[in-house]
Design a protein around this motif. Structure first.
Motif, short mmCIF file in Angstrom:
data_model
loop_
_atom_site.label_atom_id
_atom_site.label_comp_id
_atom_site.label_asym_id
_atom_site.label_seq_id
_atom_site.Cartn_x
_atom_site.Cartn_y
_atom_site.Cartn_z
N GLY A 1 -6.01 1.02 6.55
CA GLY A 1 -5.78 -0.10 5.64
C GLY A 1 -4.38 -0.65 5.64
O GLY A 1 -4.14 -1.68 5.02
N GLY A 2 -3.45 0.03 6.30
CA GLY A 2 -2.08 -0.46 6.33
C GLY A 2 -1.29 0.00 5.11
O GLY A 2 -1.76 0.76 4.27
N GLN B 1 -12.09 4.16 -5.35
CA GLN B 1 -12.65 2.88 -4.94
C GLN B 1 -11.56 1.95 -4.43
O GLN B 1 -10.43 1.97 -4.93
N LYS B 2 -11.94 1.14 -3.47
CA LYS B 2 -11.06 0.07 -3.02
C LYS B 2 -10.85 -0.92 -4.16
O LYS B 2 -11.79 -1.35 -4.80
N LYS C 1 -8.89 8.53 6.44
CA LYS C 1 -8.98 7.62 7.58
C LYS C 1 -8.98 6.16 7.13
O LYS C 1 -8.30 5.30 7.71
N ALA C 2 -9.74 5.87 6.07
CA ALA C 2 -9.78 4.51 5.56
C ALA C 2 -8.42 4.08 5.05
O ALA C 2 -8.00 2.92 5.21
N LYS D 1 -0.02 4.76 -3.22
CA LYS D 1 0.57 5.70 -2.29
C LYS D 1 -0.35 6.91 -2.15
O LYS D 1 -0.91 7.38 -3.13
N TRP D 2 -0.46 7.40 -0.91
CA TRP D 2 -1.30 8.57 -0.68
C TRP D 2 -0.80 9.79 -1.48
O TRP D 2 -1.59 10.61 -1.94
N SER D 3 0.49 9.86 -1.70
CA SER D 3 1.05 10.98 -2.44
C SER D 3 0.61 10.99 -3.91
O SER D 3 0.71 12.02 -4.59
N GLN D 4 0.12 9.86 -4.40
CA GLN D 4 -0.34 9.78 -5.79
C GLN D 4 -1.78 10.28 -5.97
O GLN D 4 -2.25 10.39 -7.09
#
Length: 565
Positions: A167-168, A204-205, A162-163, A191-194
């Protein structure tokens, strides 16, 4: 032959020219400020030699070597005439691995290991963020806003998703194994795929706007030393390391480094401890600066470095407090005496573009390897001061033998339980719900023998601090007491002592000495950690003489408190 150090001095250690006989000889023992406290062993610089103790005492100077004992520790203990032992019972000190909590049961009352049980609660990345997040929930983001937004996988995978979506498209996250060290396994992804899915991870951000020096990122290694968890006593070394991310200087970095070469290539002037240029030094190798060099650099640009340092100290105190309930619980379960544990932490801090410090991680076994002259200078001074601050005592030979025969027994302490009046006093101050400074200050009006022992130990320790600064307790540490999960009587006691005597310590020492004579304290030299049962029996029987005085004061406090209500 017996006068030669066990470990040959490293060629990296700075040492003035001349023979060994030219070096200043220092006494092997540092006397206490108080007649009823034992002396401590002295650890020297490379430019000093330590006198030889009598043979019977020197035979007790045993150090248990470990595969992780760094050379800087070996060099310093060698100058104090320690010898290596492989036995499990006759050593006084060990710089070794952390171990599982039940293993601490085997440590004798005369022995010191460089760890506390339970510090993995901040030393593991996942536990650190869990505990800091818990503190943030309890006390708000205003107090605990110094760590990046963090998720622990796989438990927090839905929250992370969700975060990420909120976050764009342009964002960076950093992933870390929860128990790794020295940067192993750390990656930056965008990338989310990574994102790895099947193994435990900390996500962590990414701090995408760090403070840069000539376009280069850096972090700070801050050395923090805890001598006790009850009462909590925290020290911070006044120097540290600034580690730049790049392995090569850019052209602008070369210009900058030449401009500030005198800040990092230094030797310490023995008389005034000022930094001086040393063109032959290799201290700039590895793109490291001394922390003091960074403060000078920032100060030359009109930046308030004192404010940054105070924020870093605030982070350190709150982070150590986050581990406090776990450590104290395990200490009571597995450790015979608090003398046996002390610990050095390496805090990794990064400054953002607004010079706000952020905690990245805490190391419970920070690297002490010295690859450069800068490492040798900072770490050598730090460890030497740390060992003096630790307060190593020489035990009686009989106590070492007794420990040998009882290592497999339970962790029962030879010191008796608190006396009745001490228990009443502690319960009284811990059970009051609404208190003010006037009320808390009365904790110093009638001091029990254990109060005096703890206060004397604290003052002795502070007098040996070297280049360490004590940040808890301190004149301003009262504000941190509310962050403790459980209030601790000894924290209240030391806090009030600081309120009263922080600007006139000599008067506090004199008053404490007077209290020891007038309030039933055994004033013969007693080592708490090598005492005999007869010594403590004498103290306990003497304590009973104080009961009437204490009870009268207690009634007075209660009446005054009720009148305020």
């Amino acid at each position: 032959i017996s006068s030669l150090p066990l470990f040959p001095l490293s060629i990296e250690e700075p040492m003035t020219l001349g023979t060994e006989d030219d070096r200043e000889e220092r006494p092997a023992l540092v006397p206490s400020l108080f007649p009823f406290m034992p002396p401590t062993l002295y650890f020297s610089t490379a430019n000093e030699k330590v006198e030889l103790l009598p043979v019977e005492q020197r035979r007790l100077l045993k150090w248990k070597m470990s595969t992780v004992t760094p050379n800087v520790v070996k060099n310093i203990i060698g100058r104090s005439h320690f010898k290596v032992t492989k036995k499990s019972h006759d050593w006084l000190g060990c710089w070794g691995h952390h171990m599982k909590s039940p293993g601490f049961k085997a440590i004798g009352e005369h022995q010191k290991l460089n760890h506390f049980p339970g510090t993995f609660q901040i030393g593991r990345k996942d536990r650190l963020w869990r505990n800091l997040s818990k503190m943030q929930v309890s006390f708000g983001k205003r107090e605990f806003n110094f760590f990046p937004r963090t998720f622990v996988l796989p438990h927090d995978i839905k929250l992370l998703r969700k975060a990420w979506e909120d976050g764009g498209s342009r964002q960076k996250w950093i992933i870390k194994p929860p128990a790794s060290a020295r940067g192993i396994g750390i990656q930056v992804i965008h990338k989310w795929s990574q994102m790895p899915r099947k193994r435990p991870l900390l996500v962590q951000k990414y701090l995408h706007k760090p403070y840069l020096i000539s376009g280069n990122k850096f972090d700070l290694r801050i050395y923090v030393y805890v001598t006790s968890y009850d009462p909590l006593r925290i020290y911070i070394f006044t120097d540290g390391l600034v580690r730049f991310a790049s392995c090569k200087y850019s052209s602008s970095m070369k210009t900058l480094s030449n401009k500030f070469m005198h800040l990092t290539n230094y030797s310490v002037n023995k008389k005034n401890s000022e930094y001086q240029t040393n063109s032959d030094d290799k201290a700039c190798q590895g793109h490291k600066w001394a922390l003091k060099a960074l403060w000078q650099y920032l100060g030359s640009r009109g930046i308030n470095t004192t404010l940054i340092w105070e924020k870093i100290k605030d982070i350190v105190i709150k982070t150590i407090i986050a581990s406090e309930p776990y450590v104290n619980s395990l200490l009571k379960m597995h450790v015979r005496t608090s003398y046996s544990c002390h610990e050095l932490f390496g805090f990794d801090i990064m400054l953002d573009e607004n010079l706000k410090p952020w905690i990245l991680e805490v190391n419970i076994s920070p690297s002490l390897h010295s690859n450069t002259a800068l490492d040798v200078s900072i770490k050598g001074q730090m460890i030497r001061d740390l060992l003096n601050l630790a307060g190593f005592h020489i035990p009686q030979k009989d106590d070492v033998v007794a420990t040998c025969s009882s290592t497999s027994s339970s962790t029962s302490r030879s010191k008796p339980d608190l006396s009745a009046d001490e228990k009443v006093k502690r319960a009284f101050y811990l059970t009051q719900r609404y208190v003010d400074q006037d009320f808390l200050s009365t904790v110093l009006d009638v001091l029990t023998p254990e109060d005096i022992r703890v206060l004397a130990e604290s003052e002795d320790e502070l007098s040996r601090r070297g280049e360490f600064e004590r940040i808890f307790p301190s004149p301003t540490s009262s504000r941190y007491l509310r962050f403790f999960e459980c209030p601790r009587y000894l924290n209240i006691l030391l806090d009030q002592w600081e309120h009263k005597y922080w600007n006139n310590r000599m008067k506090g020492i004199q008053d404490l000495g007077s209290s020891s004579k007038s309030r039933c304290v055994h004033t013969q030299p007693i080592n708490k950690h090598t005492h005999t049962s007869n010594s403590w029996t004498h103290i306990e029987s003497s304590t009973s003489l104080c009961v009437c005085t204490f009870c009268v004061c207690l009634i007075f406090y209660l009446c005054a408190f009720l009148l305020r209500l």
